[in-house]
Design a protein around this motif. Structure first.
Motif, mmCIF file in Angstrom:
data_model
loop_
_atom_site.group_PDB
_atom_site.id
_atom_site.type_symbol
_atom_site.label_atom_id
_atom_site.label_comp_id
_atom_site.label_asym_id
_atom_site.label_seq_id
_atom_site.Cartn_x
_atom_site.Cartn_y
_atom_site.Cartn_z
ATOM 1 N N SER A 28 0.824 -1.212 0.000
ATOM 2 C CA SER A 28 0.000 0.000 0.000
ATOM 3 C C SER A 28 0.848 1.247 0.000
ATOM 4 N N GLY A 29 2.198 1.137 -0.102
ATOM 5 C CA GLY A 29 3.066 2.313 -0.127
ATOM 6 C C GLY A 29 3.226 2.957 1.244
ATOM 7 N N GLN A 30 3.112 2.236 2.330
ATOM 8 C CA GLN A 30 3.188 2.803 3.679
ATOM 9 C C GLN A 30 4.584 2.678 4.289
ATOM 10 N N VAL A 31 5.555 2.041 3.564
ATOM 11 C CA VAL A 31 6.911 1.914 4.085
ATOM 12 C C VAL A 31 7.694 3.139 3.668
ATOM 13 N N HIS A 32 8.108 3.941 4.628
ATOM 14 C CA HIS A 32 8.835 5.189 4.354
ATOM 15 C C HIS A 32 10.155 5.155 5.119
ATOM 16 N N TYR A 33 11.173 5.724 4.481
ATOM 17 C CA TYR A 33 12.467 5.929 5.124
ATOM 18 C C TYR A 33 12.892 7.362 4.850
ATOM 19 N N SER A 34 13.839 7.851 5.578
ATOM 20 C CA SER A 34 14.417 9.167 5.326
ATOM 21 C C SER A 34 15.917 9.077 5.512
ATOM 22 N N VAL A 35 16.628 9.933 4.739
ATOM 23 C CA VAL A 35 18.070 9.959 4.794
ATOM 24 C C VAL A 35 18.512 11.387 4.476
ATOM 25 N N PRO A 36 19.482 11.949 5.186
ATOM 26 C CA PRO A 36 19.960 13.291 4.855
ATOM 27 C C PRO A 36 20.797 13.259 3.573
ATOM 28 N N GLU A 37 20.735 14.395 2.853
ATOM 29 C CA GLU A 37 21.565 14.464 1.645
ATOM 30 C C GLU A 37 23.036 14.483 2.049
ATOM 31 N N GLU A 38 23.850 14.213 1.114
ATOM 32 C CA GLU A 38 25.299 14.190 1.282
ATOM 33 C C GLU A 38 25.742 13.122 2.289
ATOM 34 N N ALA A 39 24.903 12.125 2.616
ATOM 35 C CA ALA A 39 25.284 11.035 3.524
ATOM 36 C C ALA A 39 26.384 10.205 2.894
ATOM 37 N N LYS A 40 27.244 9.668 3.733
ATOM 38 C CA LYS A 40 28.383 8.915 3.234
ATOM 39 C C LYS A 40 27.946 7.544 2.749
ATOM 40 N N HIS A 41 28.822 6.889 2.013
ATOM 41 C CA HIS A 41 28.562 5.548 1.513
ATOM 42 C C HIS A 41 28.448 4.572 2.681
ATOM 43 N N GLY A 42 27.401 3.745 2.661
ATOM 44 C CA GLY A 42 27.164 2.751 3.703
ATOM 45 C C GLY A 42 26.253 3.234 4.802
ATOM 46 N N THR A 43 25.790 4.502 4.714
ATOM 47 C CA THR A 43 24.884 5.020 5.744
ATOM 48 C C THR A 43 23.614 4.174 5.779
ATOM 49 N N PHE A 44 23.207 3.736 6.994
ATOM 50 C CA PHE A 44 22.025 2.902 7.197
ATOM 51 C C PHE A 44 20.771 3.714 6.872
ATOM 52 N N VAL A 45 19.858 3.057 6.114
ATOM 53 C CA VAL A 45 18.567 3.695 5.764
ATOM 54 C C VAL A 45 17.430 2.944 6.442
ATOM 55 N N GLY A 46 17.401 1.610 6.378
ATOM 56 C CA GLY A 46 16.317 0.855 7.006
ATOM 57 C C GLY A 46 16.443 -0.617 6.742
ATOM 58 N N ARG A 47 15.776 -1.443 7.596
ATOM 59 C CA ARG A 47 15.765 -2.890 7.412
ATOM 60 C C ARG A 47 14.607 -3.233 6.476
ATOM 61 N N ILE A 48 14.868 -3.157 5.210
ATOM 62 C CA ILE A 48 13.800 -3.258 4.209
ATOM 63 C C ILE A 48 13.233 -4.658 4.129
ATOM 64 N N ALA A 49 14.041 -5.707 4.287
ATOM 65 C CA ALA A 49 13.519 -7.074 4.190
ATOM 66 C C ALA A 49 12.600 -7.357 5.359
ATOM 67 N N GLN A 50 13.031 -6.949 6.563
ATOM 68 C CA GLN A 50 12.215 -7.192 7.745
ATOM 69 C C GLN A 50 10.929 -6.401 7.663
ATOM 70 N N ASP A 51 11.036 -5.106 7.237
ATOM 71 C CA ASP A 51 9.833 -4.266 7.181
ATOM 72 C C ASP A 51 8.842 -4.774 6.133
ATOM 73 N N LEU A 52 9.338 -5.477 5.137
ATOM 74 C CA LEU A 52 8.428 -6.010 4.099
ATOM 75 C C LEU A 52 7.954 -7.410 4.444
ATOM 76 N N GLY A 53 8.425 -7.961 5.573
ATOM 77 C CA GLY A 53 7.955 -9.276 6.003
ATOM 78 C C GLY A 53 8.586 -10.399 5.235
ATOM 79 N N LEU A 54 9.826 -10.227 4.775
ATOM 80 C CA LEU A 54 10.491 -11.259 3.998
ATOM 81 C C LEU A 54 11.583 -11.889 4.867
ATOM 82 N N GLU A 55 11.735 -13.209 4.742
ATOM 83 C CA GLU A 55 12.789 -13.914 5.426
ATOM 84 C C GLU A 55 14.108 -13.674 4.719
ATOM 85 N N LEU A 56 15.180 -13.538 5.511
ATOM 86 C CA LEU A 56 16.475 -13.274 4.893
ATOM 87 C C LEU A 56 16.895 -14.433 4.001
#
Length: 808
Positions: A28-56
C-alpha cells in the motif's frame, strides 16, 4: 522454528497476521524511510527485508531485487542482512532542484510467487549551499545630477537550499550616499534597491565601491557577497549636431546591396562618452527603411540593404537620429532625401479584351475586333510604349487614347482563303535598350453563305443502253461548296420540264443528298435518243445559293426490233407474199424482183442482209438475192426445164447481237416472153433509173468515207497513246466492249469503237466512238452487176454514221 503444540497454532496465526500487515503496508506504499543528503557511503537507511515481512533466507532464492527509475546507484540492499544503505552521494539540489519535497521511489520485486513492493525514501535537506549573487561585481552608472531618494534596482542572491536554509538577510557596507531597501518577507518578488540619500558630486567622489552581503538562516550560517562599483557620471548638456539639416541624394534603382548612399557626420561638444555618437534610424518613422537601407552606427554610412525599385518608391525620406553615450543620452536629428532614378527594368504590359469570338467574313471595314491596353511601370522614355501588329494581316491597330488601341478590320475577309488568323501584338517601350512584350490572339473568321455550289464542269454526257432496269443508277452529280457547315450542305433536285407530253420527273430522279441520278423506267432508243435536262444544286444557307449542271443522256440502241418487210406498191400475192411475172427469155443477172425491209433500230442493229433459203429437196434455184439490196436476179438463162412457178424464201437478218430475222416469200411465175406485162417493164425501167441516180449518190459517199477513214486512223493512234496507261472502267448501264467487224464476204469494212462508258460519274478522259460503213460488191457477182452499188441498212442509200462523244 515454530514449536508445534496446542499453543503453537495461535503463535502461527499471530505471525501470519503480522506478516500480512507488513506486506499490506508495503504494497500500500506505507513503508517510508528518510536519509539526509550528502550522507556517506554505507549510511544505514532501514531494514527493508524485515519491514516487508520477507525472510532473509528467501531473498536470494526468490530473486530479491530493488529498482529505482533513474536512481539505481544511489541506494543498495545487502542481501545478507536485508539492510537498505546509501551506495553513492545523494545531492538533494541535484535530485529535486528547489522542490519542497524530495523522495526516491523504490520498487522491490521478488519471484516465486511474484510480489511487488513500493518503498519511498525521503531525502532531507542540509545547509550545504551558501547564497550566491548573479555576478561577483555589479557596475552602476549614476549621474551626478540624480535626485535624492532615487532608487536603483539590484538583483538579490539565490540559495539552492530550502526552508530556513534558504532564508536570506542582506547587509550593505557602510557609506554616506546610499542605503539598502530590502523587501519584506511578504513581498519577496520586489527586487533589492539602492536609495540615493545624499547628492553625488563627481568632483568629490567619481567612484564608490560598496559590498552587498547575503546570509542564510541555516546552522551554521553561510554567506555570499557581491561588489557594487558605482561610477559617477558627468552631466551631458550638449546634443549631437549634424552638418546639414537636410541631405539630398540621387540613387539608381536596382543598385546592388552594399552600395554607399551617403556618409553622415555629426559632432558633440561634450567630452568622454558624452561626445561618443551612435547613428540610427528614428524609431518613430512610419516606413520601414531597415528593409532597404542599413546605417553604420559608428561611421554614419548609409548603404543599400534591399531591392531599390523606382516603381515602388520614387523618393525615400529617412529620419536619422544621432545619440551620444551620455547619461541621460542626448539626441540630434537630420533628414536624408533619397531620389530614386528610373532605369528601364520593366517590360510593357499588354491586356487584350476580345469583343467577339469570331468575325463574319462579310464584316464591314473598320469593325472593331478587340481592345488593347498597354502600360509600363517605368517613367519618361522608359515608360512610353508603342504597339505594333505582326505579321501583315487584314487588321490594323488604331490608337484611341493614351495607351489604348483598337484592333479593327482593314481589308476584306475571305473565310475560304483563310479561316483563322493568329495575330502577334508587340508592345515596345522607348528605353535603351528597349524592352518588349508580345501577346498572341486568335481571330476566327465566321462563314457567310457567299459561295454557291459549283460543279466540276457545266455539262456532262451520259450514255445509257435502252431497256435499262427501272431505278438504274446512271450517273452521280457532285457539287462542291467552299463555305462551311450548313452553308456547305448541298442538296440536289431536278429542274423540271416537259419531255414531249410527259414530265421529266417521270423519266429520271436525283437523290437529294448523294446526287445520284436514277432512270425511273426503261428508256427506249426508238422513242427517245437524247434526254437533256438540268440538275440543280442548292446549299442550306440563308438565303440559299444554287447552280445548275446540264446532263445529256444518250440512249444507246440495242437490237430489240426485228426487220420489218415493206409491201411493194401494186405488187400482188396472197398472204402478203410478193408475186412477179418473169419472162423465160431473160438472161443471167436480170433483176426480177426486190425484197424491201426496214429495222427500227440503228447502226449495226439496223444493218440488214438478205439470204436466199435453199429450195425444198435440195434443187438448185436459178435465182439469187443480193446480200444488202434484197434484189432478186437470175443466175443463168431460164429454160423449159425450170418450173413455171418459183417459190423463193428470203431471210432478212440484221447485224445485232443476237441477230433478229424476218422471212419474205417471193412467188415468181415464169411466162413466155410475149406474155410479160408492160407494167413490169415500166417498173423495171423505173428501178433502173433509180439505180442510176443511186450511183451518183454513192460516188459522193465514197469520197466522204475516205475522208472519215483517214480521220479515224489519226484518232485511233492518238487515242491509243492516251489510253495505254489507263484502261477504261466499266460503268453502270454502259455499252459493251469494242468490236471490229470486217465483212470480207461483201468486200466492205466496218469498225465500231464502242467502249464501256462510266455513265455514273464524270471520271476518266474523253473517248470517241466511230462507226463507218462502206459500200461493197459481194464476191461472185457477174459482170453485169459490176456497175451496181449495193446499199446498206435496207434503205437503198449507203449510210455513214459518225458518233463522236466524250465518255463520262
Amino acid at each position: 522454528m515454530l514449536a508445534s503444540g496446542p499453543g503453537g497454532q495461535g503463535t502461527k496465526h499471530l505471525l501470519l497476521s503480522v506478516l500480512f500487515l507488513a506486506v499490506w503496508e508495503a504494497e500500500s506504499g506505507q513503508v517510508h524511510y528518510s536519509v539526509p543528503e550528502e550522507a556517506k557511503h554505507g549510511t544505514f537507511v532501514g531494514r527493508i527485508a524485515q519491514d516487508l515481512g520477507l525472510e532473509l533466507t528467501e531473498l536470494v532464492p526468490r530473486l530479491f531485487r530493488v529498482a529505482s527509475k533513474g536512481h539505481e546507484d544511489l541506494l543498495e540492499v545487502n542481501l545478507q542482512n536485508g539492510i537498505l544503505f546509501v551506495n553513492s552521494r545523494i545531492d538533494r539540489e541535484e535530485l529535486c532542484v528547489r522542490s519542497a519535497e524530495c523522495s526516491i521511489h523504490l520498487e522491490v520485486i521478488v519471484d516465486r510467487p511474484l510480489q511487488v513492493f513500493h518503498v519511498e525514501v525521503e531525502v532531507k535537506d542540509i545547509n550545504d549551499n551558501p547564497p550566491v549573487f548573479p555576478a561577483a561585481q555589479k557596475n552602476l552608472f549614476v549621474s551626478e545630477t540624480r535626485a535624492l531618494d532615487s532608487h536603483f534596482s539590484l538583483e538579490g542572491a539565490s540559495d539552492a537550499d530550502i526552508g530556513a536554509n534558504a532564508l536570506l538577510t542582506y547587509r550593505l557596507s557602510p557609506n554616506e550616499y546610499f542605503s539598502l531597501l530590502v523587501p519584506t518577507n511578504d513581498d519577496q518578488v520586489k527586487p533589492l534597491q539602492l536609495v540615493l540619500k545624499k547628492p553625488l558630486d563627481r568632483e568629490v567622489a567619481s567612484e564608490l565601491l560598496l559590498v552587498l552581503q547575503a546570509t542564510d538562516g541555516g546552522k551554521p550560517e553561510l554567506t555570499g557577497s557581491t561588489e557594487l562599483h558605482i561610477t559617477v557620471l558627468d552631466v551631458n548638456d550638449n546634443a549631437p549636431v549634424f552638418d546639414k539639416a537636410v541631405y539630398r541624394v540621387k540613387l539608381l534603382e536596382n543598385s546592388r546591396n552594399g552600395t554607399l548612399v551617403i556618409r553622415l557626420n555629426a559632432s558633440d561638444l561634450d567630452e568622454g562618452s558624452n561626445s561618443h555618437i551612435l547613428y540610427s534610424f528614428a524609431a518613430d518613422v512610419s516606413s520601414n527603411p531597415e528593409a532597404f537601407f542599413r546605417i553604420d552606427s559608428a561611421s554614419g554610412e548609409i548603404k543599400v540593404n534591399g531591392k531599390i525599385d523606382f516603381e515602388e518608391t520614387k523618393l525615400w525620406k529617412l529620419q536619422i537620429e544621432a545619440v551620444d553615450k551620455g547619461n541621460p543620452p542626448m539626441f540630434g536629428h537630420c533628414t536624408v532625401l533619397i531620389e530614386i532614378l528610373d532605369i528601364n527594368d520593366d517590360a510593357p504590359e499588354l491586356l487584350v479584351t476580345s469583343l467577339s469570338l469570331s468575325v463574319p467574313e462579310d464584316a464591314t471595314l473598320g469593325t472593331v475586333i478587340a481592345l488593347i491596353r498597354v502600360s509600363d511601370r517605368d517613367s519618361g522614355a522608359n515608360g512610353q510604349v508603342t504597339c505594333s501588329l505582326i505579321p501583315h494581316v487584314p487588321f490594323k491597330l488604331v490608337s484611341t487614347f493614351k495607351n489604348y488601341y483598337s484592333l479593327v478590320l482593314e481589308s476584306a475577309l475571305d473565310r475560304e482563303s483563310v479561316a483563322n488568323y493568329v495575330l502577334i501584338v508587340t508592345a515596345r517601350d522607348g528605353g535603351s535598350p528597349s524592352l518588349s512584350t508580345t501577346a498572341s490572339m486568335s481571330v476566327e473568321v465566321a462563314d457567310v453563305n457567299d459561295n454557291a455550289p459549283a460543279f466540276a464542269q457545266p455539262e456532262y454526257t451520259v450514255f445509257v443502253r435502252e431497256n435499262n432496269p427501272p431505278g438504274c443508277h446512271i450517273f452521280t452529280v457532285s457539287a462542291r461548296d467552299a463555305d462551311a457547315q450548313e452553308n456547305a450542305l448541298v442538296s440536289y433536285s431536278l429542274v423540271e420540264r416537259r419531255v414531249g407530253e410527259r414530265a421529266l420527273s417521270s423519266y429520271v430522279s436525283v437523290h437529294a443528298e448523294s446526287g445520284k441520278v436514277y432512270a425511273l423506267q426503261p428508256l427506249d432508243h426508238e422513242e427517245l435518243e437524247l434526254l437533256q435536262f438540268q440538275v440543280s444544286a442548292r446549299d442550306a444557307g440563308v438565303p440559299p445559293l444554287g447552280s445548275n449542271v446540264t446532263l445529256q443522256v444518250f440512249v444507246l440502241d440495242e437490237n430489240d426490233n426485228a426487220p420489218a418487210l415493206l409491201p411493194r406498191p401494186g405488187a400482188g400475192g396472197a398472204g402478203g407474199a410478193l408475186s412477179e411475172l418473169v419472162s423465160r427469155s431473160v438472161g443471167a443477172g436480170h433483176v426480177v424482183a426486190k425484197v424491201r425491209a426496214v429495222d427500227a433500230d440503228s447502226g449495226y442493229n439496223a444493218w440488214l442482209s438478205y439470204e436466199l433459203q435453199p429450195a425444198a429437196g435440195g434443187a438448185r434455184s436459178p435465182f439469187r438475192v443480193a446480200l444488202y439490196t434484197g434484189e432478186i436476179s437470175t443466175t443463168r438463162t431460164l429454160d423449159e426445164a425450170d418450173s413455171a412457178r418459183q417459190r423463193l424464201l428470203v431471210l432478212v437478218k440484221d447485224h445485232g447481237e443476237p441477230a433478229l430475222t424476218a422471212t419474205a416469200t417471193v412467188l415468181l411465175s415464169l411466162v413466155e416472153s410475149g406474155q410479160a406485162p408492160k407494167a413490169s417493164s415500166r417498173v423495171l425501167a423505173g428501178a433502173a433509173g433509180a439505180e442510176a441516180a443511186l450511183v451518183d449518190v454513192n460516188v459522193y459517199l465514197i469520197v466522204a468515207i475516205c475522208a472519215v477513214s483517214s480521220l479515224l486512223v489519226l484518232t485511233l493512234l492518238l487515242y491509243t497513246a492516251l489510253r495505254c496507261s489507263a484502261p477504261p472502267t466499266e460503268g453502270a448501264c454502259g455499252p459493251g466492249k469494242p468490236t471490229l467487224v470486217c465483212s470480207s464476204a461483201v468486200g466492205s469494212w466496218s469498225y465500231s469503237q464502242q467502249r464501256r462508258q462510266r455513265v455514273c460519274s464524270g471520271e476518266g478522259p474523253p473517248k470517241t466512238d466511230l462507226m463507218a460503213f462502206s459500200p461493197c460488191v459481194p464476191p461472185g457477182s457477174s459482170s453485169g452487176d459490176s456497175g451496181e452499188q449495193q446499199g446498206i441498212f435496207g434503205n437503198d442509200v449507203s449510210t455513214v454514221i459518225l458518233n463522236v462523244f466524250n465518255a463520262c
